[in-house]
Design an enzyme around this catalytic site. Structure first.
Site, mmCIF file in Angstrom:
data_model
loop_
_atom_site.group_PDB
_atom_site.id
_atom_site.type_symbol
_atom_site.label_atom_id
_atom_site.label_comp_id
_atom_site.label_asym_id
_atom_site.label_seq_id
_atom_site.Cartn_x
_atom_site.Cartn_y
_atom_site.Cartn_z
ATOM 1 C CG ASN A 1 14.034 2.515 -2.935
ATOM 2 O OD1 ASN A 1 13.219 3.421 -2.921
ATOM 3 N ND2 ASN A 1 13.771 1.155 -3.179
ATOM 4 C CE LYS B 1 13.406 -0.345 0.222
ATOM 5 N NZ LYS B 1 13.377 -1.675 0.562
ATOM 6 C CG HIS C 1 12.069 -2.120 -5.347
ATOM 7 N ND1 HIS C 1 11.612 -2.969 -4.304
ATOM 8 C CD2 HIS C 1 13.418 -1.810 -4.795
ATOM 9 C CE1 HIS C 1 12.510 -2.707 -3.394
ATOM 10 N NE2 HIS C 1 13.306 -2.192 -3.582
ATOM 11 C CD GLU D 1 10.367 -2.712 -0.684
ATOM 12 O OE1 GLU D 1 10.371 -1.319 -1.077
ATOM 13 O OE2 GLU D 1 11.162 -3.366 -0.031
ATOM 14 C CD GLU E 1 17.267 -3.473 -4.424
ATOM 15 O OE1 GLU E 1 17.839 -2.884 -3.713
ATOM 16 O OE2 GLU E 1 16.064 -3.559 -4.697
ATOM 17 N N GLY F 1 15.652 -5.432 3.602
ATOM 18 C CA GLY F 1 15.047 -4.896 5.050
ATOM 19 C C GLY F 1 14.866 -5.921 5.849
ATOM 20 C CB SER G 1 20.549 -6.066 4.570
ATOM 21 O OG SER G 1 19.251 -6.448 4.848
ATOM 22 N N GLY H 1 17.470 1.264 3.737
ATOM 23 C CA GLY H 1 17.199 1.806 5.344
ATOM 24 C C GLY H 1 18.682 2.648 5.349
HETATM 25 P P1 13P Z 1 17.488 -2.363 2.414
HETATM 26 O O1 13P Z 1 18.830 -1.761 2.338
HETATM 27 O O2 13P Z 1 16.735 -1.643 3.584
HETATM 28 O O3 13P Z 1 17.714 -3.595 2.671
HETATM 29 O O4 13P Z 1 16.528 -1.972 1.141
HETATM 30 C C1 13P Z 1 16.973 -2.568 -0.138
HETATM 31 C C2 13P Z 1 16.128 -1.710 -1.219
HETATM 32 O O5 13P Z 1 15.221 -2.505 -1.549
HETATM 33 C C3 13P Z 1 16.769 -0.805 -2.029
HETATM 34 O O6 13P Z 1 15.742 -0.605 -3.266
#
Ligand code: 13P
Length: 267
Positions: free
Chosen positions: A9, A11, A109, A111, A183, A189, A229, A251
């Site tokens: 992802n 983002k 998601h 977010e 998640e 993150g 993460s 990330g």
């Molecule tokens: P990270 O791997 O940066 O923690 O993000 C996870 C995520 O939100 C994937 O959708």
């Protein structure tokens, strides 16, 4: 050996050029690394990339021109709106995704839930719309840190999963398409991944929730990904858990090397 789902992802990172470069680099990496070619060819690995809306069409084109679309690699969107068209300023519909052959999307998601206020009901409508309109949904769930500390993880996940799945047309060909992603919000993150056993517990519980709404027939084969993460140093122990079928990576998905290192030990 089980098939692994490696989803990235991106983002709100990577514009058109960077997205195209990533896919070209992925193609080159594959030329140089037979282990990756073999895993994809033998259906032991599926890669999903989720670029921004503006990059989707060109990413899809590069995927096709490099032939990666025939190699178990696909492109999906990070979101979409459940209506076909209308006065919904700022939204992108499923029919617009269909138009560029984008047939997968993240839904709910954290977010989207926490920054943009998407409710369980809206996520449920998106799920229904995806299933009716040729979009493979990647349904996300997960608790906040406060909810975990209050011992509410299972209650939250059960609510998120059951609200989304209830009253679905229990048609095998449709419901089977859903991919699930657990998640935990506190792991996204933050560099603080869930311990493999804790992630396994919630993924197993997610399977149980799927079973209680749709029945065991659908929960046993359901694909459940863990996200939060994930990187090469913690991926192996997460992916070795019986109820974790893959990983949804933020990330570490932004660079080809760090992304593919996640599955290298399974070659
Ligand atoms: P990270 O791997 O940066 O923690 O993000 C996870 C995520 O939100 C994937 O959708």
């Amino acid at each position: 050996m089980k098939k692994i789902y490696l989803y990235g992802n991106w983002k709100m990172y990577k514009g058109i050029e960077q997205s195209e470069n990533f896919i070209n680099d992925l193609g080159e990496y594959m030329e140089d690394n037979s282990w990756l070619r073999q895993m994809l060819k033998n259906d032991r690995l599926e890669i999903g990339l989720f670029p921004s809306f503006t990059s989707l069409a060109s990413a899809q084109k590069v995927l096709t021109s490099t032939g990666l679309d025939k190699m178990n690699v696909h492109i999906g969107s990070q979101n979409f709106y459940y209506e076909e068209k209308g006065a919904f300023t700022g939204e992108v519909s499923w029919s617009m995704l269909n138009e560029i052959n984008c047939n997968s999307s993240l839904i709910g998601h954290s977010e989207r839930r926490h920054i943009f206020g998407e409710s369980d009901e809206m996520i449920s409508q998106k799920l229904r719309s995806a299933l009716s309109n040729g979009i493979i949904p990647v349904l996300c769930c997960g608790e906040t840190l406060e909810e975990r500390e209050n011992g509410e993880t299972e209650r939250v996940v059960a609510r998120q999963i059951s609200t989304s799945l209830q009253d679905l047309d229990n048609n095998k060909s449709v419901v089977e398409n859903i991919i699930y992603a657990y998640e935990p919000v506190w792991a996204i993150g933050t560099g603080r991944s869930a311990m493999p056993e804790d992630a396994e517990d919630v993924c197993r519980y997610t399977r149980k929730c799927i079973s209680s709404v749709l029945g065991e027939k659908y929960s046993g084969n359901a694909k459940i990904l863990y996200g939060g993460s994930v990187k090469s140093s913690n991926a192996e122990s997460l992916l070795n858990q019986p109820d974790i079928d893959g990983v949804l990576v933020g990330g570490a998905s932004l660079q080809v090397d760090s992304f593919l290192d996640i599955v290298k030990s399974f070659a």
